[in-house]
Design an enzyme around this catalytic site. Structure first.
Site, PDB file in Angstrom:
ATOM      1  N   CYS A   1      -5.545   8.091   8.502  1.00  0.00           N
ATOM      2  CA  CYS A   1      -5.712   7.580   9.767  1.00  0.00           C
ATOM      3  C   CYS A   1      -5.242   8.815  10.696  1.00  0.00           C
ATOM      4  O   CYS A   1      -4.180   9.408  10.566  1.00  0.00           O
ATOM      5  CB  CYS A   1      -4.545   6.446  10.085  1.00  0.00           C
ATOM      6  SG  CYS A   1      -5.396   5.061   9.179  1.00  0.00           S
TER       7      CYS A   1
ATOM      8  N   ASP B   1       3.500   0.614  12.054  1.00  0.00           N
ATOM      9  CA  ASP B   1       2.290  -0.045  11.724  1.00  0.00           C
ATOM     10  C   ASP B   1       2.115  -1.311  11.667  1.00  0.00           C
ATOM     11  O   ASP B   1       0.813  -2.060  11.531  1.00  0.00           O
ATOM     12  CB  ASP B   1       2.472   0.275  10.007  1.00  0.00           C
ATOM     13  CG  ASP B   1       2.302   1.883   9.466  1.00  0.00           C
ATOM     14  OD1 ASP B   1       2.005   2.477  10.218  1.00  0.00           O
ATOM     15  OD2 ASP B   1       2.389   1.883   8.311  1.00  0.00           O
TER      16      ASP B   1
ATOM     17  N   ARG C   1      -0.288  15.053  12.805  1.00  0.00           N
ATOM     18  CA  ARG C   1       0.586  14.616  11.740  1.00  0.00           C
ATOM     19  C   ARG C   1       1.171  15.996  10.630  1.00  0.00           C
ATOM     20  O   ARG C   1       0.371  16.020   9.957  1.00  0.00           O
ATOM     21  CB  ARG C   1      -0.302  13.541  10.877  1.00  0.00           C
ATOM     22  CG  ARG C   1      -0.615  12.393  11.672  1.00  0.00           C
ATOM     23  CD  ARG C   1      -1.222  11.342  10.832  1.00  0.00           C
ATOM     24  NE  ARG C   1      -0.193  10.616   9.672  1.00  0.00           N
ATOM     25  CZ  ARG C   1      -0.634   9.450   9.119  1.00  0.00           C
ATOM     26  NH1 ARG C   1      -1.774   8.943   9.404  1.00  0.00           N
ATOM     27  NH2 ARG C   1       0.122   9.160   8.292  1.00  0.00           N
TER      28      ARG C   1
ATOM     29  N   ARG D   1      -9.352   0.316   3.592  1.00  0.00           N
ATOM     30  CA  ARG D   1      -8.370   1.257   2.819  1.00  0.00           C
ATOM     31  C   ARG D   1      -7.143   0.611   2.676  1.00  0.00           C
ATOM     32  O   ARG D   1      -6.225   1.036   1.763  1.00  0.00           O
ATOM     33  CB  ARG D   1      -8.006   2.338   3.932  1.00  0.00           C
ATOM     34  CG  ARG D   1      -8.961   3.555   3.862  1.00  0.00           C
ATOM     35  CD  ARG D   1      -8.390   4.696   4.988  1.00  0.00           C
ATOM     36  NE  ARG D   1      -6.884   4.898   4.548  1.00  0.00           N
ATOM     37  CZ  ARG D   1      -6.128   5.185   5.264  1.00  0.00           C
ATOM     38  NH1 ARG D   1      -6.423   5.286   6.547  1.00  0.00           N
ATOM     39  NH2 ARG D   1      -4.854   5.330   5.071  1.00  0.00           N
TER      40      ARG D   1
ATOM     41  N   LYS E   1       0.858  -1.151   0.044  1.00  0.00           N
ATOM     42  CA  LYS E   1      -0.019  -0.076  -0.013  1.00  0.00           C
ATOM     43  C   LYS E   1       0.955   1.252   0.009  1.00  0.00           C
ATOM     44  O   LYS E   1       0.630   2.090  -0.871  1.00  0.00           O
ATOM     45  CB  LYS E   1      -0.875  -0.168   1.165  1.00  0.00           C
ATOM     46  CG  LYS E   1      -1.498   1.409   1.692  1.00  0.00           C
ATOM     47  CD  LYS E   1      -1.987   1.232   2.840  1.00  0.00           C
ATOM     48  CE  LYS E   1      -2.633   2.578   3.263  1.00  0.00           C
ATOM     49  NZ  LYS E   1      -1.657   3.588   3.779  1.00  0.00           N
ATOM     50  N   ASN E   2       1.824   1.360   0.912  1.00  0.00           N
ATOM     51  CA  ASN E   2       2.510   2.734   1.117  1.00  0.00           C
ATOM     52  C   ASN E   2       3.521   2.886   0.132  1.00  0.00           C
ATOM     53  O   ASN E   2       3.968   3.955  -0.215  1.00  0.00           O
ATOM     54  CB  ASN E   2       3.514   2.752   2.321  1.00  0.00           C
ATOM     55  CG  ASN E   2       2.101   2.914   3.624  1.00  0.00           C
ATOM     56  OD1 ASN E   2       0.871   3.426   3.378  1.00  0.00           O
ATOM     57  ND2 ASN E   2       2.639   2.618   4.919  1.00  0.00           N
TER      58      ASN E   2
ATOM     59  N   ILE F   1       3.365  18.363   8.390  1.00  0.00           N
ATOM     60  CA  ILE F   1       3.837  18.412   7.194  1.00  0.00           C
ATOM     61  C   ILE F   1       5.055  19.162   6.882  1.00  0.00           C
ATOM     62  O   ILE F   1       5.357  19.515   5.955  1.00  0.00           O
ATOM     63  CB  ILE F   1       2.998  18.465   6.042  1.00  0.00           C
ATOM     64  CG1 ILE F   1       1.860  19.655   6.150  1.00  0.00           C
ATOM     65  CG2 ILE F   1       1.757  17.330   5.858  1.00  0.00           C
ATOM     66  CD1 ILE F   1       1.392  19.959   4.710  1.00  0.00           C
TER      67      ILE F   1
HETATM   68  C1  UD1 Z   1       4.001   6.797   6.860  1.00  0.00           C
HETATM   69  C2  UD1 Z   1       3.110   5.926   6.543  1.00  0.00           C
HETATM   70  C3  UD1 Z   1       2.385   5.257   7.909  1.00  0.00           C
HETATM   71  C4  UD1 Z   1       3.558   5.126   8.826  1.00  0.00           C
HETATM   72  C5  UD1 Z   1       4.513   5.985   8.852  1.00  0.00           C
HETATM   73  C6  UD1 Z   1       5.549   5.778   9.470  1.00  0.00           C
HETATM   74  C7  UD1 Z   1       2.046   6.207   4.146  1.00  0.00           C
HETATM   75  C8  UD1 Z   1       0.910   6.663   3.301  1.00  0.00           C
HETATM   76  N1  UD1 Z   1       1.814   6.213   5.773  1.00  0.00           N
HETATM   77  O1  UD1 Z   1       3.300   8.014   7.105  1.00  0.00           O
HETATM   78  O2  UD1 Z   1       1.340   4.229   7.934  1.00  0.00           O
HETATM   79  O3  UD1 Z   1       3.153   4.665  10.203  1.00  0.00           O
HETATM   80  O4  UD1 Z   1       4.874   6.479   7.444  1.00  0.00           O
HETATM   81  O5  UD1 Z   1       6.323   4.652   9.292  1.00  0.00           O
HETATM   82  O6  UD1 Z   1       3.123   5.720   3.754  1.00  0.00           O
HETATM   83  N2  UD1 Z   1       6.592  14.305  11.064  1.00  0.00           N
HETATM   84  C9  UD1 Z   1       7.039  15.700  11.383  1.00  0.00           C
HETATM   85  N3  UD1 Z   1       6.966  16.275  10.128  1.00  0.00           N
HETATM   86  C10 UD1 Z   1       6.579  16.105   8.942  1.00  0.00           C
HETATM   87  C11 UD1 Z   1       6.518  14.804   8.733  1.00  0.00           C
HETATM   88  C12 UD1 Z   1       6.520  14.016   9.734  1.00  0.00           C
HETATM   89  O7  UD1 Z   1       7.192  15.942  12.311  1.00  0.00           O
HETATM   90  O8  UD1 Z   1       6.428  17.073   8.199  1.00  0.00           O
HETATM   91  C13 UD1 Z   1       6.705  13.265  12.025  1.00  0.00           C
HETATM   92  C14 UD1 Z   1       5.359  12.592  12.280  1.00  0.00           C
HETATM   93  O9  UD1 Z   1       4.528  13.474  13.149  1.00  0.00           O
HETATM   94  C15 UD1 Z   1       5.890  11.400  12.973  1.00  0.00           C
HETATM   95  C16 UD1 Z   1       7.119  11.058  12.443  1.00  0.00           C
HETATM   96  O10 UD1 Z   1       7.699  12.314  11.742  1.00  0.00           O
HETATM   97  O11 UD1 Z   1       5.994  11.531  14.478  1.00  0.00           O
HETATM   98  C17 UD1 Z   1       7.206  10.012  11.350  1.00  0.00           C
HETATM   99  O12 UD1 Z   1       5.983  10.673  10.142  1.00  0.00           O
HETATM  100  P1  UD1 Z   1       6.167   9.822   8.615  1.00  0.00           P
HETATM  101  O13 UD1 Z   1       7.477   9.033   8.672  1.00  0.00           O
HETATM  102  O14 UD1 Z   1       6.283  11.160   7.932  1.00  0.00           O
HETATM  103  O15 UD1 Z   1       4.816   9.372   8.356  1.00  0.00           O
HETATM  104  P2  UD1 Z   1       3.906   9.311   7.205  1.00  0.00           P
HETATM  105  O16 UD1 Z   1       4.850   9.522   5.868  1.00  0.00           O
HETATM  106  O17 UD1 Z   1       2.708  10.533   7.343  1.00  0.00           O
END
Ligand code: UD1
Length: 431
Positions: free
Chosen positions: A117, A306, A122, A398, A22-23, A124
């Site tokens: 989720c 996950d 979360r 999903r 999926k990811n 960015i």
């Molecule tokens: C992806 C996965 C999700 C998984 C996660 C961690 C997808 C669609 N989703 O989510 O299932 O749980 O990786 O393996 O692939 N963070 C920041 N700033 C940012 C981005 C992230 O502080 O701009 C923090 C987040 O709050 C979190 C950590 O970094 O604590 C990891 O997040 P990230 O690896 O970015 O997760 P996702 O890509 O959203």
């Protein structure tokens, strides 16, 4: 409302084939928007997130043709950045990959804020920092509006403050068609990052070092069409491994990359489960009686966050006291309240959960509060005494292709029932 109805207690036996990751798929579909030609994607998981993304690409003017249920051909030659189906975008987390892909291809992007989720804040900010460094303005309101200041992005050196899967992949997308070289330091190393890089490289990109913490991208002028097969889903495989561990039985899990499962296999072995590795499969054998273990989630190659809820269920029925430390997300224990209804004993303090193993869980009506939490509650239902009803299954759908069919084939007593929402409550109110 559709729900899962599970009569627990059956051991799992047989063979299950894992679908595409999926990811990886949720980044590769947006990446197809950058390809100047026909791009054929194989081993596509048939889950609602990929269906949603394909609809979004169509709304942007791409041609989308299903060749068979797991193969799609995407022709983005006439796509634009306008006209996107924003309602669909809001439903998925991975809509943020469209920012990188659109900026790369069109020099401009408009998406909604990501949905998906909810396990804590979360942010960015690392995505935005990356796009800014590449020469884009990014305006975040209800929408994300981004624009390359010079019309085309320009390569840059970016040090991520946080190891982020999404930011790493998004910056790779954005930098692929940028002018010059981009270096991402402190990059995430998950298998799906390597898969995205392999996809892009097979279409003519120059992405090096994916899978390490330094990724170098030499921008190219165009991507050409091609064919690419998505890797198997590490988390789907891990979910069946945890289910077999908790229920007992013997299951051959096929179409996997055993290396990606190493940390899950190691933890299950520690808990008394036999895991045999073959070139493209793993055999899991469990008596159903598990030993306690401590689990700490970390970015890859650490134990995947996950898999934390699914492993939490296995530990809930293990012998002794286990400690789970969530190392990635702030709020990933929402499933615990649901599990408690089934007799599980958890004490949660911030990112740490102490799990007092019980001999048996019992059936209850529970709500899937997110994708992996939902999968965990299904496992709980499978190994519990009595009947469990899992509501809000759209979260589960999903990310799991044909979960019910695959579990039934392993001997589980699980089926989809269609009942009015919260019928019990409505009846009670009527009285
Ligand atoms: C992806 C996965 C999700 C998984 C996660 C961690 C997808 C669609 N989703 O989510 O299932 O749980 O990786 O393996 O692939 N963070 C920041 N700033 C940012 C981005 C992230 O502080 O701009 C923090 C987040 O709050 C979190 C950590 O970094 O604590 C990891 O997040 P990230 O690896 O970015 O997760 P996702 O890509 O959203």
């Amino acid at each position: 409302m559709e729900k899962y109805r599970i009569a627990g207690g059956n051991r799992l036996h047989g063979e299950v084939e894992i679908s595409g990751a999926k990811n990886a798929a949720v980044a590769i579909i947006p990446a197809a928007l950058m390809v100047d030609g026909i791009c054929r994607i194989e081993n596509l998981p048939q889950i609602s997130d990929t269906v949603t993304l394909l609809h979004i690409l169509e709304s942007l003017g791409a041609g989308v043709k299903m060749i068979n249920p797991s193969t799609v051909e995407i022709d983005s030659r006439h796509a634009t950045w306008k006209g996107a189906d924003y309602d669909r975008m809001r439903k998925i987390r991975a809509s943020y990959y469209l920012v990188g892909a659109m900026l790369s291809r069109f020099g401009v992007a408009r998406t909604t804020m990501p949905g998906g989720c909810n396990f804590g804040v979360r942010p960015i900010d690392q995505h935005v920092k990356g796009m800014n460094a590449l020469g884009a303005t990014v305006d975040v309101t209800d929408y994300i509006d981004a624009k390359a200041i010079h019309g085309r992005l320009r390569g840059a050196e970016i040090y991520l403050d946080k190891v982020s899967v999404g930011a790493t992949m998004n910056i790779i997308l954005a930098a692929t068609l940028a002018e010059g070289r981009t270096i991402i330091e402190n990059a995430a190393r998950e298998p799906h990052i390597v898969d995205l890089a392999n996809f892009l490289n097979s279409m003519g990109a120059d992405v090096r070092g994916a899978g390490t913490d330094t990724v170098k991208i030499n921008g190219v002028d165009r991507l050409h069409g091609g064919t690419y097969a998505i890797i198997p889903d590490q988390i789907e495989a891990g979910t069946y491994m945890a289910a077999t561990a908790a229920c007992g039985g013997e299951v051959l899990i096929t179409n996997v990359i055993p290396k990606h499962l190493d940390c899950i296999s190691a933890k299950l072995r520690e808990m008394g489960v036999t895991v045999e590795e073959y070139p493209e499969s793993v055999l899991v054998r469990s008596s159903g009686r598990l030993r306690r273990a401590n689990v700490k989630t970390l970015p890859y190659p650490g134990f995947p966050t996950d898999m934390q809820p699914q492993m939490g269920v296995a530990l809930a029925v293990a012998d002794g006291t286990s400690v789970i430390t969530e190392g990635v997300w702030d709020n990933r224990y929402k499933y615990v309240n649901q599990l408690r209804k089934m007799g599980a004993q958890f004490q949660v303090d911030g990112r740490v959960a102490v799990v007092e193993g019980v001999e048996r869980l019992h059936g209850a009506t529970v709500e899937a509060c997110d994708l992996r939490a939902g999968a965990a509650l299904v496992i709980a239902g499978l190994c519990a005494d009595g009947v469990t009803t899992v509501e809000d299954i759209e979260y589960i759908e999903r990310g799991y292709q044909d979960l019910v069919g695959k579990l039934q084939a392993l001997g589980a007593d699980i089926r989809i029932v269609d009942e009015p929402e919260h019928s019990e409550r409505l009846n009670a109110n009527a009285g």
